[in-house]
Design an enzyme around this catalytic site. Structure first.
Site, PDB file in Angstrom:
ATOM      1  N   HIS A 127      -3.388  -5.321   1.288  1.00 57.89           N
ATOM      2  CA  HIS A 127      -2.751  -5.613   2.800  1.00 57.89           C
ATOM      3  C   HIS A 127      -2.680  -6.784   3.442  1.00 57.89           C
ATOM      4  CE1 HIS A 127      -2.436  -1.196   3.831  1.00 57.89           C
ATOM      5  NE2 HIS A 127      -3.577  -1.325   3.193  1.00 57.89           N
TER       6      HIS A 127
ATOM      7  N   CYS B 285       0.809  -1.218  -0.121  1.00 59.27           N
ATOM      8  CA  CYS B 285      -0.096   0.121  -0.017  1.00 59.27           C
ATOM      9  C   CYS B 285       0.928   1.054  -0.043  1.00 59.27           C
ATOM     10  CB  CYS B 285      -0.900  -0.064   1.243  1.00 59.27           C
ATOM     11  SG  CYS B 285      -2.254   1.157   0.986  1.00 59.27           S
TER      12      CYS B 285
ATOM     13  N   GLU C 125      -1.038  -8.321   5.433  1.00 57.25           N
ATOM     14  CA  GLU C 125      -0.732  -8.336   6.919  1.00 57.25           C
ATOM     15  C   GLU C 125      -2.230  -8.135   7.627  1.00 57.25           C
ATOM     16  OE1 GLU C 125      -0.211  -5.761   4.985  1.00 57.25           O
ATOM     17  OE2 GLU C 125      -0.720  -3.948   6.061  1.00 57.25           O
TER      18      GLU C 125
END
Lengths: 241, 329
Positions: free
Chosen positions: A214, A91, A216
């Site tokens: 994302h 990002c 994560e």
């Protein structure tokens, strides 16, 4: 400036900890089981950076991350690091890894560079356009299972820039399926910039990895495993041979 | 690409705040084909808050201040007509800001733009969602519109942040759909004592519940009027299930680092920046203090020569504008 002859039973992967979701990356890395032990560290100074075999630039606000990197005196070391070490940008990190970006704040901002693409900051609009989508990804472990992409005020890959002869090729790792690619938000994009790759959401160039979403934020660690397997290990092995 | 983008269900206005069951989330993709993307999920709402972590969100009242904040490294700005310090002095009813003013700030910066609505005023929230703000603060700093109900925040695509003085209040707000929590502090005072009190309360309660067994958690949930499932999840995680910032009375880099060391994920600075002598320098110093909150040497460097801090107020019976933190139920 390689770390002092690290024995090849572990690799140190830094997470740039200026601002943003660095703790999430650190947590995924710390639980990763790979062929090799992965030691995650948070990077706030040049000293931290020099301990790393590879780096993740997390999501956050790219203007804030770039400014804090400059104030901490690691902007130039990061640009150097990108020439010789694998970096994965998620990002905001994807924006910072790009060679060119549009939709930036007035007066522009620092980019670390390293990947020959042009991206549009917040290219799909504000937070109310943020979305989740299932992705088909090439090269992941258990590849038949899709990957859940979380896109938050995501940057959009507009185009691949013309390559120099010795640049490694750009490989697309994941695209959004054509029927779910959102329209570009009303950005002022110079007509000389092509916008033919807006469905690309993950790509590689050489040892660098870029994702506009994302991984994560999900419980799925396969992208972290992919980065270590496909980018970090080959680079570490090449430099110790 | 001419695929129509279906909007929310046509029977219920999106984010009407009145439906007991959250309306179906809008999606992209071919209509009627079980599209595989979704807008406005709790994941993208709380996810944006995660991207703001380790950052400073600054109150601004015009595009010039917003640009100063962006250049100083703010990770978002809060657009409002009067900062809390002025609301205290001027009194009267404080409402949502003029949408034109918010739009002028959206046009001037690339970082997320937040704006405040009154507690319970779901139409102000519908208006802010329509102009595309990135986050809504259902804030006790404005005059409450409802003395019983908060907004049903699940019904909106736009995410909400809410203030809390303790764990029960935080979990009630999360249960209503808040994707981001902040301490209330005492806004507009330049006095950090209440933000410390609220943060210590939340952190202390989390430490206590993390060793409770299930029976004890049931009783505690009843005592603090918190939904049991959220309390249990908080105990398991040993932290709030959403991002938690400090807010209310933060005026110096040391205040900001104090809140970070107490366990906050980031800070809001309201009146503290633009009511000080040198806003640009102070803003940048606070941004650095939040990143390097454990590095006392660096904190000393950035704390030098910042000019006048905002005038601080004592929080006592004579406080003009009263105790804003008492608002919220």
């Amino acid at each position: 400036m390689m770390p002092a002859a690290a024995p090849l039973n572990s690799v140190t992967v830094g997470v740039l900890a200026m601002q943003g979701a660095f703790a999430e990356h650190q947590k995924v890395l710390s639980k990763l089981s790979c062929k090799i032990k992965v030691i995650p560290i948070l990077v706030r100074t040049n000293e931290d950076l020099q301990k790393c075999h590879a780096l993740i630039i997390p999501g956050g606000e790219s203007t804030t991350i770039a400014l804090l990197a400059r104030l901490a005196g690691i902007l130039d070391p990061l640009k150097e690091f990108a020439k010789t070490h694998p970096i994965w940008g998620t990002c905001a990190g994807a924006i910072l890894l790009s060679s060119q970006a549009v939709g930036l704040k007035k007066g522009g901002q620092d980019l670390f560079g390293g990947v020959g693409i042009c991206v549009a900051r917040n290219g799909w609009g504000t937070q109310v356009e943020s979305f989740e989508a299932e992705l088909e990804v090439k090269g992941l472990r258990e590849g038949e299972r899709g990957f859940h992409g979380v896109f938050i005020r995501a940057p959009v890959v507009l185009s691949f820039l013309p390559q120099q002869p010795d640049d490694p090729p750009i490989q697309v790792v994941a695209r959004l399926s054509a029927d779910v690619v959102p329209p570009l938000a009303g950005l002022d994009i110079d007509p000389s910039i092509k916008t033919d790759q807006t469905d690309v959401v993950a790509l590689r160039q050489g040892m660098h990895l870029v994702t506009t979403f994302h991984p994560e934020l999900t419980k799925d660690n396969r992208f972290h495993e992919y980065f270590v397997r496909e980018c970090v290990l080959p680079s570490v092995q090449a430099s110790t041979r | 690409m001419t695929t129509p983008v279906p909007q929310a269900s046509s029977q219920t206005p999106q984010g009407a705040g009145s439906t007991p069951i959250p309306s179906p989330l809008p999606s992209r993709g071919k209509a009627g084909e079980g599209s595989n993307t979704t807008l406005g999920t709790f994941g993208v709402k709380s996810g944006l808050a995660q991207m703001l972590k380790g950052g400073v969100i600054m109150d601004v009242i015009n595009p010039e201040q917003a640009r100063i904040a962006e250049e100083a490294g703010a990770c978002a700005v809060m657009a409002l007509e009067r900062v809390p310090a002025d609301i205290r002095v001027e009194g009267g009813v404080s409402r949502m800001s003029d949408p034109a003013m918010i739009k002028s700030i959206q046009d001037s910066v690339t970082i997320p733009v937040m704006a405040k609505v009154r507690i319970g005023h779901f139409v102000e929230a519908q208006i802010l969602q329509a102009i595309g703000v990135d986050y809504i603060d259902e804030s006790e700093v404005l005059t409450p519109a409802d003395e019983e109900h908060h907004i049903t925040k699940h019904n909106f695509k736009v995410p909400f942040v809410c203030g809390a003085k303790n764990l029960g209040e935080a979990l009630r707000r999360i249960s209503e759909g808040a994707a981001f929590i902040r301490s209330k502090g005492e806004a507009g005072t330049g006095n950090v004592v209440e933000a410390v009190r609220h943060t210590r309360a939340v952190m202390g309660e989390i430490r206590r519940i993390s060793i409770m067994n299930e029976e004890e958690l049931y009783v505690y949930a009843k005592e603090i009027r918190a939904p049991f499932h959220l309390l249990k999840e908080t105990a398991r995680l040993k932290r709030l299930p959403v991002v938690n910032f400090a807010a209310g009375g933060i005026a110096t880099p040391a205040d900001a680092a104090l809140m970070m060391q107490l366990g906050c994920d980031g800070v809001f600075v309201g009146s503290g920046i633009f009511k000080s002598g040198d806003p640009a320098t102070r803003a940048r110093a606070i941004v650095q203090a939040v990143t390097h909150y454990n590095n006392a040497k660096l904190l000393a460097e950035v704390s030098e020569n910042l000019g006048e801090a905002m005038v601080g107020l004592n929080i006592d019976a004579g406080l003009k504008g009263g105790r804003l933190a008492e608002r919220g139920w």
